[in-house]
Design an enzyme around this catalytic site. Sequence first.
Site, mmCIF file in Angstrom:
data_model
loop_
_atom_site.group_PDB
_atom_site.id
_atom_site.type_symbol
_atom_site.label_atom_id
_atom_site.label_comp_id
_atom_site.label_asym_id
_atom_site.label_seq_id
_atom_site.Cartn_x
_atom_site.Cartn_y
_atom_site.Cartn_z
ATOM 1 N N TYR A 1 -2.072 0.093 10.496
ATOM 2 C CA TYR A 1 -2.099 -0.285 9.083
ATOM 3 C C TYR A 1 -0.813 0.178 8.403
ATOM 4 O O TYR A 1 -0.191 -0.567 7.641
ATOM 5 C CB TYR A 1 -3.335 0.319 8.406
ATOM 6 C CG TYR A 1 -3.496 -0.107 6.963
ATOM 7 C CD1 TYR A 1 -3.752 -1.431 6.626
ATOM 8 C CD2 TYR A 1 -3.413 0.819 5.926
ATOM 9 C CE1 TYR A 1 -3.898 -1.831 5.299
ATOM 10 C CE2 TYR A 1 -3.566 0.439 4.602
ATOM 11 C CZ TYR A 1 -3.809 -0.890 4.293
ATOM 12 O OH TYR A 1 -3.951 -1.276 2.980
ATOM 13 N N SER B 1 0.875 -1.179 0.000
ATOM 14 C CA SER B 1 0.000 0.000 0.000
ATOM 15 C C SER B 1 0.908 1.224 0.000
ATOM 16 O O SER B 1 2.069 1.133 0.428
ATOM 17 C CB SER B 1 -0.856 0.010 1.266
ATOM 18 O OG SER B 1 -1.484 1.278 1.443
HETATM 19 C C1 8X3 Z 1 -5.007 1.637 1.045
HETATM 20 C C2 8X3 Z 1 -4.476 3.013 0.911
HETATM 21 O O1 8X3 Z 1 -4.418 5.373 1.887
HETATM 22 O O2 8X3 Z 1 -6.145 3.877 2.755
HETATM 23 O O3 8X3 Z 1 -4.008 0.697 1.200
HETATM 24 O O4 8X3 Z 1 -3.853 3.582 3.382
HETATM 25 S S1 8X3 Z 1 -4.738 3.974 2.311
#
Ligand code: 8X3
Length: 245
Positions: A143, A130
């Site tokens: 994340y 990502s």
């Molecule tokens: C998804 C992109 O910007 O939501 O992996 O982290 S973000």
Amino acid sequence: MPTAVVTGASSGIGAATARSLSAAGFHVFCVARRTERIEPLAAEIGGTAVTCDVTDESQVAALAETVGPSLDLLVNNAGGAIGTDHVAVSDPDDWRRMYEVNVVGTLLVTRALLPALVASGAGTLLNLGSIAGHTPYVGGGGYVAAKHGVAAMTETLRLELNGQPVRVTEIAPGMVRTDEFSLNRFSGDADKADSVYAGVREPLVAEDIADAITWVATRPQHVNVDLMVLKPLAQAASWKVHREG
Ligand code: 8X3
């Protein structure tokens, strides 16, 4: 017929990738926890549905048995985000879950299927990272940390596999509007999920990423695409998005 495994094939980028690879001539093993989602997909594309939780070692071992001794392409797509809490108030269980599915899940599937990729003599391993794995953003929290883990693992693997017949790629999407990514991130709160894309003229869609994955996978075997970053035109960075209205 070349073979591919796509994890997280029950929705979004995974499902679109399974379709795209099938159209490009692959027999696709569609892997996910939700059997009721992958069975119709596999039937549609003439692939094989494999019910498997990528964080469960014994289920991943069973997946490897089903795939058999040789595999051309592995797309580690299963993953996801939980919440947008600031680090100072984050729930460690959310972080554990994100690390487990994004990083450890990718490790388990890779470990189990790597011998088959090597045995093919021309394997390709493709991890879904990502932009969060390259540039932190406020509220990215666990994340951002987990996707940095995926990016690091991908680079490490490329070093360790140097000399082996396996290409290693990271695909790093930015804002992609899929059926479930933001809904899952916000525990099913559709208003919050919609607000992610508010005023953005044209977020990427799952098919855009699937296209890129299929392109990478179908380059001549001596061409290794290390990293591909894809964002919509309206997104200059994870934290810099042009919104209209
Ligand atoms: C998804 C992109 O910007 O939501 O992996 O982290 S973000």
